[in-house]
Design an enzyme around this catalytic site. Structure first.
Site, PDB file in Angstrom:
ATOM      1  N   LYS A  14     -10.573   2.426   1.683  1.00 22.26           N
ATOM      2  CA  LYS A  14      -9.999   3.249   0.616  1.00 22.26           C
ATOM      3  C   LYS A  14     -10.535   2.818  -0.745  1.00 22.26           C
ATOM      4  O   LYS A  14     -10.922   3.654  -1.566  1.00 22.26           O
ATOM      5  CB  LYS A  14      -8.479   3.140   0.627  1.00 22.26           C
ATOM      6  CG  LYS A  14      -7.802   3.866   1.778  1.00 22.26           C
ATOM      7  CD  LYS A  14      -6.308   3.570   1.808  1.00 22.26           C
ATOM      8  CE  LYS A  14      -5.630   4.261   2.981  1.00 22.26           C
ATOM      9  NZ  LYS A  14      -4.220   3.885   3.129  1.00 22.26           N
ATOM     10  N   GLN A  56       0.603   0.620   1.881  1.00 28.70           N
ATOM     11  CA  GLN A  56       0.047   0.656   3.229  1.00 28.70           C
ATOM     12  C   GLN A  56       1.114   0.316   4.268  1.00 28.70           C
ATOM     13  O   GLN A  56       1.813  -0.687   4.162  1.00 28.70           O
ATOM     14  CB  GLN A  56      -1.116  -0.340   3.347  1.00 28.70           C
ATOM     15  CG  GLN A  56      -1.842  -0.332   4.673  1.00 28.70           C
ATOM     16  CD  GLN A  56      -2.537   0.994   4.941  1.00 28.70           C
ATOM     17  OE1 GLN A  56      -3.132   1.577   4.057  1.00 28.70           O
ATOM     18  NE2 GLN A  56      -2.443   1.467   6.174  1.00 28.70           N
ATOM     19  N   ASP A 100       0.582   9.834  -0.743  1.00 32.26           N
ATOM     20  CA  ASP A 100       0.741   9.928   0.712  1.00 32.26           C
ATOM     21  C   ASP A 100       1.639  11.099   1.098  1.00 32.26           C
ATOM     22  O   ASP A 100       1.669  11.521   2.251  1.00 32.26           O
ATOM     23  CB  ASP A 100       1.355   8.632   1.262  1.00 32.26           C
ATOM     24  CG  ASP A 100       0.347   7.785   2.033  1.00 32.26           C
ATOM     25  OD1 ASP A 100      -0.710   8.333   2.408  1.00 32.26           O
ATOM     26  OD2 ASP A 100       0.617   6.599   2.261  1.00 32.26           O
TER      27      ASP A 100
END
Length: 300
Positions: free
Chosen positions: A54, A98, A121
């Protein structure tokens, strides 16, 4: 006639190029650089690899990348303080924590502490509710990537019969909402669906996101249907040698490809689109935060 292979790796490269172009425009016209912050708690190997990827791709498209790597023993209060600081940082437009988190941390509490407008997200309860009611929201990256590939392949999805196998909050439910938004007729199927094979056989679009390796065989697929395989499962591969493994999806690729009109492979299908859509979401969040037009084609 064998199915057309929907190349997610190539499609993701196109999305990243679009993101990079829009980032350049934001810098040149407005002096704004979109910023993405990733928070990693603990040392899960798979998560570390994902976070590195990422960060690398964020920098490659010209955005600001910030990483916070915290010890596995980090307290909930300390983690929430990091998120609060990022919420209040005007140079950060997207925040991603995460998952999975260590067991002593409440994932729902942590995710819902992210400012909804920075929740790239799309997991915050506010974004879930906005998506479910057809309003502007941050959209979960994997379903967004699936939608982009389906739109590219079909053009209009209006009136098509879609079956989503899997009812997770991360993929199944938001995928169904996105397909409804594009005027599909949608069924969410799962492990307790009666006559699952017959349900799947009527679908023009099958999205498999159930987490069971090669669960969907070719004789479940309507001839000419589009199959989007979200599954990533690692199996032993003795044919490759002792200790070797291989990645497979939730559909049996060979038998489904023989029947379907189009299909995503594993690997190289949905997977690469997830990070590409994370970058797209960050640009979208940046534009919204600054009252600027959103980039076309990079959101639902």
């Amino acid at each position: 006639m064998p199915a057309k292979i929907i190349d997610g790796k190539a499609f993701a490269a196109t999305v990243r190029a679009q993101v990079a172009e829009h980032v350049t425009k934001l810098k040149d016209a407005h002096g704004i650089t979109p910023g993405l912050a990733v928070v990693l708690v603990g040392e899960d190997p798979a998560s570390q690899v994902y976070v590195r990827s990422k960060g690398k791709q964020t920098v490659e498209v010209g955005m600001k990348s910030v990483e916070h790597k915290l010890d596995a023993e980090t307290s909930e209060a300390d983690l929430l303080k990091v998120i609060d600081d990022l919420n209040n940082d005007p140079e950060i437009h997207g925040i991603l924590v995460q998952l999975p988190l260590p067991k002593h941390l409440d994932e729902d509490l942590v995710i819902n502490s992210i400012a909804p407008e920075k929740d790239v997200d799309g997991f915050h309860i506010s974004n879930v509710g906005l998506l479910g009611t057809g309003q502007k929201s941050m959209v979960p990256c994997t379903p967004l990537g699936c939608l982009m590939m389906l739109r590219d392949h079909h053009g209009s999805l209006s009136g098509l019969d879609a079956v989503v196998i899997g009812r997770s909050n991360i993929v199944g439910k938001p995928m169904a909402q996105l397909l409804l938004g594009d005027s599909c007729t949608v069924t969410i199927a799962h492990s307790r669906t009666k006559d699952l094979a017959d349900v799947v056989r009527r679908a023009d679009i099958v999205v498999a996101a159930v987490g069971r390796p090669e669960m969907v065989p070719g004789d479940w697929i309507k001839p000419g249907a589009t199959v989007i395989d979200v599954g990533i499962n690692r199996l032993d591969a003795p044919e490759k040698g002792d200790g070797k493994t291989k990645l497979v999806g939730d559909v049996h690729y060979e038998s489904c490809a023989a029947v379907a009109g189009a299909i995503t492979p594993v690997p190289g299908g949905v997977g690469p689109m997830t990070i590409a859509c994370l970058l797209a979401n960050t640009v979208t969040a940046c534009c919204r935060a600054n009252g600027l037009p959103e980039p076309e084609g990079l959101t639902a």
